[in-house]
Design a protein around this motif. Structure first.
Motif, PDB file in Angstrom:
ATOM      1  N   ALA A 192      -9.188  30.828  67.187  1.00  0.00           N
ATOM      2  CA  ALA A 192      -8.991  31.059  65.547  1.00  0.00           C
ATOM      3  C   ALA A 192      -7.684  30.219  65.434  1.00  0.00           C
ATOM      4  N   GLU A 193      -6.592  30.311  66.157  1.00  0.00           N
ATOM      5  CA  GLU A 193      -5.419  29.645  65.755  1.00  0.00           C
ATOM      6  C   GLU A 193      -5.394  28.174  65.794  1.00  0.00           C
ATOM      7  N   HIS A 194      -6.514  27.658  66.387  1.00  0.00           N
ATOM      8  CA  HIS A 194      -6.249  26.149  66.643  1.00  0.00           C
ATOM      9  C   HIS A 194      -6.325  25.294  65.593  1.00  0.00           C
ATOM     10  N   PRO A 195      -7.475  25.341  64.553  1.00  0.00           N
ATOM     11  CA  PRO A 195      -7.409  24.776  63.359  1.00  0.00           C
ATOM     12  C   PRO A 195      -5.987  24.620  62.686  1.00  0.00           C
ATOM     13  N   GLY A 196      -5.693  25.571  62.628  1.00  0.00           N
ATOM     14  CA  GLY A 196      -4.026  25.513  62.055  1.00  0.00           C
ATOM     15  C   GLY A 196      -3.108  24.633  62.566  1.00  0.00           C
ATOM     16  N   LEU A 197      -3.227  24.898  64.048  1.00  0.00           N
ATOM     17  CA  LEU A 197      -2.169  23.966  64.627  1.00  0.00           C
ATOM     18  C   LEU A 197      -2.608  22.420  64.732  1.00  0.00           C
ATOM     19  N   ARG A 198      -3.924  22.169  64.481  1.00  0.00           N
ATOM     20  CA  ARG A 198      -4.433  20.806  64.409  1.00  0.00           C
ATOM     21  C   ARG A 198      -3.910  20.362  62.833  1.00  0.00           C
ATOM     22  N   THR A 199      -4.243  21.153  61.900  1.00  0.00           N
ATOM     23  CA  THR A 199      -3.657  20.663  60.516  1.00  0.00           C
ATOM     24  C   THR A 199      -1.907  20.294  60.686  1.00  0.00           C
ATOM     25  N   SER A 200      -1.346  21.203  61.293  1.00  0.00           N
ATOM     26  CA  SER A 200       0.230  20.784  61.510  1.00  0.00           C
ATOM     27  C   SER A 200       0.373  19.534  62.140  1.00  0.00           C
ATOM     28  N   PHE A 201      -0.371  19.235  62.996  1.00  0.00           N
ATOM     29  CA  PHE A 201      -0.442  17.840  63.971  1.00  0.00           C
ATOM     30  C   PHE A 201      -0.582  16.824  62.937  1.00  0.00           C
ATOM     31  N   PHE A 202      -1.795  17.000  62.130  1.00  0.00           N
ATOM     32  CA  PHE A 202      -2.036  15.737  61.299  1.00  0.00           C
ATOM     33  C   PHE A 202      -0.969  15.556  60.051  1.00  0.00           C
ATOM     34  N   ALA A 203      -0.222  16.763  59.651  1.00  0.00           N
ATOM     35  CA  ALA A 203       0.662  16.433  58.971  1.00  0.00           C
ATOM     36  C   ALA A 203       1.965  15.879  59.236  1.00  0.00           C
ATOM     37  N   ASP A 204       2.190  15.774  60.545  1.00  0.00           N
ATOM     38  CA  ASP A 204       3.379  15.237  61.103  1.00  0.00           C
ATOM     39  C   ASP A 204       2.776  14.628  62.473  1.00  0.00           C
TER      40      ASP A 204
END
Lengths: 143, 616
Positions: free
Chosen positions: B305-317
Motif C-alpha cells: 500500500a505504501e510503496h507507490p508513494g515511496l516511488r513517487t517521492s523517488f521520481f521527484a528526487d
C-alpha cells in the motif's frame, strides 16, 4: 585492656567470616594482643543480620565483614544494614581478599569505615587488631 | 516528366515561329489571291463589256441593214481572241441574227446580265445606237478561274514552304543562342539529378538572361551541394547516433543481464520494464510473468500500500540511493515466501523516459551469517565472562584456602617454637615458599586474564621518569645501573599497561642477571610511518638462546627451575599480551651468550578510535 577511662564502654566485635582459618586468625591476633573485647562470629550475612536484630551484640560494636560468603555476601549484607533504620549507624570494616575496584567502590558508597585486604597483611591479622584497638580508643562510636 | 517539358522548348519555339510564318503567309496569300481573283474577274468583265460594246457598235449597221453576212464575218474576227468561245447577235425582236462558235446558243436573248456558269462567263448586252435598241449581243468567254486559283494556291504553298524553311533556319539559329544554353542547363540538371553529383557545372555561353540563369543555377548547385553534403553528413551522424544508441541500449541490456545481482527496471507507473536472469531466479517468476506487471507483486503484502508513494517521492528526487538502510527489508517470491534483501536504486534516463533500475541482493545468507556471528559473539562474551569468573575464583577462592594453609603453617611454627624437629621446620618453610609462589602465580594469572578487558585510564607518561621509578621498584642489587637513551618521549597513553610492560621487562632483566653488576639500557626510536615508538630494553645478562625466543613468551614458561629462580613464568607472556593488545609487537634479540635486547612498539598517539576495539 589497660588505661580504661571512666566513660569507656567495652566495644563488641562482630566478625562475619565464612572461613574458619581466617576467623581463627582474627581470634588468635586478638588473644596475642591481649584484647579481650567480646567477639561474636557469624558465618554469613543472614546469620549476622539475625544476631544484630536479636541484639545479641552489645553496643557499641564494630563489624568486620568479609565479602565472599555463602547465602548472603558482604555487600548484600551491607545494603541490608543500611536499609535497616535500627542498624544503619553500624560501623563496618571490610576484611576481604577482593581487590576488585567494583567491590571497593561499592563498599565505600555504603559508608564503610575502611576496606582492608587480607592478603596485604604481613603479620596475619595482628596489624588489624592493633589498628582497631587504637580506633575505638580514639573514635567515639554510636551507642 | 520535366525533362520532356524542357526539351519541348525547342519544338515550341519551332512550332511558334512556323505557325506565325504560315498563318501570316496564309492571311497575306488569302488576301492576295482574293484580290487577284476579283481583279481577274473584273478584268474579264470589263474585257467582255468592251468587246460586246465594240461588236455592237460595229454590227449596228448590219442590224440596221439586216446584213447577216457582214455580221457573221465580223463575228468571225473573234478567232483572234481564242478566249471568246462563242458569240451571238440577236435582233430587236430577239431572233438570232448571227453567231460565232460551236457553243449551244440560247434561243432568246436574256436580260442584260453578266454571269459565270462553270468555267464560262457569259454576257448579254443590248446593242443601242442613237437611243434605239437594235438588238442584243451575247458573248461566252473561257473564264478559267479554277486553274488560276490552283496556280495561286500552288504559289502560296511554295511560298509557305519556303517561309517554313527559312523560319526553321532562323529557329535553328535562335536555338543556338537561346535554347541551346537552356537545354545545356537542363542536361546538366538532369545529370546532377541522376548522378547526385553536385560538383557538375553548367557552361555559360551567353551573357544574357540565360547566362544569368546559368550563373544562378551554378550558384544554386554550390548551395545545394553544400547543404546536401551537410544533410548527408547529418544523416550519417544521425544514423551513427542511432546505431550507437542502439548499441548502447544493447550493451546496457547485456550488462544488466550479466549482473551478479537481480535487477529490475521499473517505470514511473511502477510497471516492470526489464528484468535479468538473476531476478527470475531469486523471485521464482519467469520473465514473461514479470514484464509489464506492477512491481508491487515482488513485495510482501504489508508493504504494497505504501510503496507507490515511496516511488513517487523517488521520481521527484531521482538520485542513486540504497533503500531501507537501517531497517529490515523483505521481498516476496512467487510462492509467497519472503526473503531479506538489500536494494540499490538508480535513476536511468531511457528513451521511453525516466526509469528506476533497482539492484536487489538476496541477503538471507548474510543475515544468517550475521545472526550466527552475533550468536558466536554472545557465546564468546559468555565464555569471556566465564573466564572472568574463573579468574576471580582463582584469585579468591583458590587463594583464600592457600592463605589459610599459610597461616596454619605459620601458627605451627609459632606454637611449637623450638620444640619442632629441624626437618619439620624446613618442610614447613618449603611449604610456605610454595604457597607464596602459588599466590603469585594466581595473581599473575588474574592480571593476565584482565588484559584487554579492563578500561585503563589515559594519562601523560614521562617515559624517562617512569622508567627510572620502575627500575628503583625492581630493587636491583647495588651494582646495577640504568642508562636512559636520549629523546625519551612524553606519551599520552593508558598508563597502567605501559607501566606493567616496562616493569616486567626491567624486573626480568634484573632478576635473570647472572652477575653482581649490570647495565640496563632503555631507549626509544620513533617510527613515523606506523605512528609508534619502538622501545628497547637491553641488558648484559646471560641472554636467551635463540631456540627459546618464542617459548619465553608463552604462559608459565621459565628457563630455570622455580626453586632456583622464583617466577611464575607469566611475565613475558603478560608483556606480549599487553603489547599486542595495543596493536604492537614484541621481540627478542639475543645470542644466548651475553645480553638480551627486548623491543616493543607502542602507539605514539592515543585516540579513542584506534584501539577501541582492542580495549573494552
Amino acid at each position: 585492656m589497660n588505661n580504661v577511662q571512666g566513660t569507656y564502654t567495652e566495644v563488641s566485635i562482630l566478625l562475619v567470616e565464612d572461613d574458619d582459618v581466617d576467623a581463627m586468625a582474627v581470634e588468635r591476633a586478638l588473644r596475642q594482643q591481649k584484647v579481650i573485647n567480646p567477639l561474636q562470629r557469624a558465618h554469613d550475612g543472614i546469620e549476622a543480620m539475625e544476631i544484630l536484630r536479636q541484639k545479641e551484640v552489645g553496643r557499641p560494636y564494630i563489624i568486620l565483614l568479609d565479602i565472599n560468603m555463602p547465602r548472603m555476601n558482604g555487600l548484600e549484607m551491607l545494603a541490608a544494614l543500611r536499609a535497616d533504620p535500627n542498624l544503619n549507624d553500624s560501623v563496618v570494616f571490610m576484611l576481604t581478599t577482593s581487590k576488585s575496584d567494583e567491590d571497593v567502590t561499592s563498599a565505600y558508597r555504603k559508608h564503610v569505615a575502611g576496606y582492608i585486604l587480607k592478603q596485604e597483611l604481613a603479620n596475619g591479622f595482628m596489624d588489624v587488631v592493633r589498628m582497631l584497638d587504637h580506633y575505638w580508643r580514639i573514635v567515639l562510636l554510636p551507642n | 516528366m520535366p525533362l520532356r517539358r524542357i526539351r519541348s522548348i525547342r519544338y515550341k519555339l519551332f512550332a511558334g515561329v512556323g505557325l506565325i510564318s504560315v498563318v501570316g503567309l496564309l492571311v497575306a496569300s488569302t488576301l492576295l489571291v482574293t484580290y487577284e481573283m476579283r481583279s481577274y474577274r473584273s478584268d474579264w468583265e470589263s474585257d467582255l463589256q468592251t468587246q460586246a460594246r465594240l461588236l455592237g457598235h460595229t454590227n449596228a449597221p448590219a442590224l440596221l441593214f439586216h446584213d447577216e453576212k457582214y455580221a457573221t464575218e465580223n463575228l468571225a474576227t473573234l478567232r483572234l481572241k481564242p478566249l471568246i468561245l462563242a458569240a451571238a447577235i440577236y435582233d430587236a425582236q430577239g431572233q438570232l441574227f448571227a453567231h460565232y462558235g460551236d457553243a449551244v446558243l440560247p434561243e432568246r436573248p436574256g436580260l442584260e446580265v453578266i454571269q459565270v456558269i462553270g468555267q464560262q462567263m457569259e454576257l448579254f448586252k443590248p446593242i443601242v445606237e442613237n437611243n434605239e435598241r437594235l438588238g442584243t449581243i451575247y458573248l461566252v468567254g473561257n473564264y478559267e478561274w479554277l486553274g488560276r486559283l490552283k496556280n495561286y494556291l500552288l504559289i502560296v504553298l511554295l511560298i509557305c514552304s519556303f517561309a517554313l524553311l527559312v523560319s526553321a533556319v532562323l529557329v535553328w539559329g535562335l536555338q543556338k543562342t537561346i535554347t541551346q544554353p537552356v537545354l545545356g542547363l537542363a542536361e546538366v540538371a538532369r545529370r546532377v539529378m541522376e548522378q547526385r553529383n553536385f560538383d557538375l557545372r553548367a557552361e555559360k555561353t551567353t551573357a544574357d538572361e540565360v547566362g544569368y540563369l546559368v550563373d544562378a543555377f551554378n550558384d544554386m548547385l554550390v548551395e545545394v551541394g553544400q547543404s546536401t553534403q551537410a544533410l548527408e553528413q547529418s544523416n550519417r551522424d544521425l544514423a551513427l547516433a542511432l546505431t550507437s544508441r542502439q548499441q548502447l541500449q544493447q550493451r546496457f541490456q547485456r550488462v544488466v543481464e550479466s549482473a551478479p545481482s537481480a535487477m529490475v527496471m521499473v517505470n514511473r507507473e511502477g510497471l516492470i520494464e526489464m528484468v535479468n536472469v538473476q531476478a527470475e531466479r531469486i523471485f521464482g517468476y519467469a520473465r514473461a510473468e514479470l514484464l509489464g506487471k506492477k512491481m508491487e507483486i515482488l513485495l510482501p503484502q504489508r508493504y504494497r500500500a505504501e510503496h507507490p508513494g515511496l516511488r513517487t517521492s523517488f521520481f521527484a528526487d531521482p538520485t542513486p540511493r540504497s533503500m531501507g538502510a537501517g531497517r529490515d527489508l523483505f521481498a516476496r517470491r512467487k510462492d509467497g515466501s519472503e526473503f531479506p534483501v538489500e536494494i540499490g536504486l538508480n535513476p536511468i534516463e531511457m528513451e521511453e523516459g525516466l526509469m528506476v533500475l533497482s539492484a536487489i541482493v538476496d541477503i538471507s545468507e548474510r543475515v544468517r551469517a550475521a545472526n550466527r556471528l552475533a550468536e558466536h559473539a554472545k557465546e564468546l562474551e559468555r565464555s569471556n565472562k566465564d573466564l572472568d569468573t574463573f579468574a576471580y575464583v582463582a584469585s579468591h577462592d583458590l587463594k583464600s584456602p592457600l592463605r589459610g594453609i599459610n597461616q596454619l603453617a605459620s601458627w605451627i611454627t609459632e606454637d611449637m617454637q623450638d620444640n619442632l624437629p629441624p626437618s619439620v621446620d624446613k618442610h614447613l618453610q618449603l611449604m610456605r615458599s610454595r604457597i607464596t609462589r602459588m599466590e603469585r602465580l594466581l595473581d599473575d594469572l588474574l592480571s593476565y586474564s584482565r588484559v584487554g578487558r579492563v578500561e585503563n585510564k589515559i594519562g601523560k607518561v614521562n617515559v624517562a621518569d617512569t622508567v627510572r621509578d620502575l627500575f628503583a621498584l625492581a630493587t636491583p642489587p647495588p651494582g646495577f645501573k640504568l642508562v636512559l637513551g636520549d629523546d625519551l618521549p612524553v606519551l599520552t597513553t593508558p598508563v597502567a599497561p605501559f607501566e606493567q610492560v616496562v616493569r616486567n621487562l626491567l624486573a626480568n632483566a634484573v632478576k635473570h642477571h647472572d652477575k653482581h653488576e649490570g647495565t640496563i639500557e632503555f631507549s626509544a626510536q620513533y617510527d613515523g610511518e606506523g605512528a609508534r615508538y619502538l622501545f628497547s630494553v637491553r641488558d648484559d645478562g646471560p641472554g636467551i638462546p635463540p631456540e627459546f625466543h618464542q617459548r619465553v613468551f608463552n604462559m608459565f614458561q621459565t628457563l630455570k627451575p622455580r626453586d632456583e629462580m622464583e617466577g611464575s613464568g607469566m611475565g613475558l607472556a603478560f608483556v606480549k599480551k599487553v603489547v599486542e593488545n595495543y596493536g604492537g609487537v614484541v621481540n627478542i634479540e639475543s645470542d644466548g651468550v651475553r645480553g638480551a635486547l627486548f623491543r616493543f612498539s607502542w602507539p605514539a598517539q592515543w585516540d579513542d578510535h584506534s584501539t577501541k576495539g582492542a580495549v573494552k
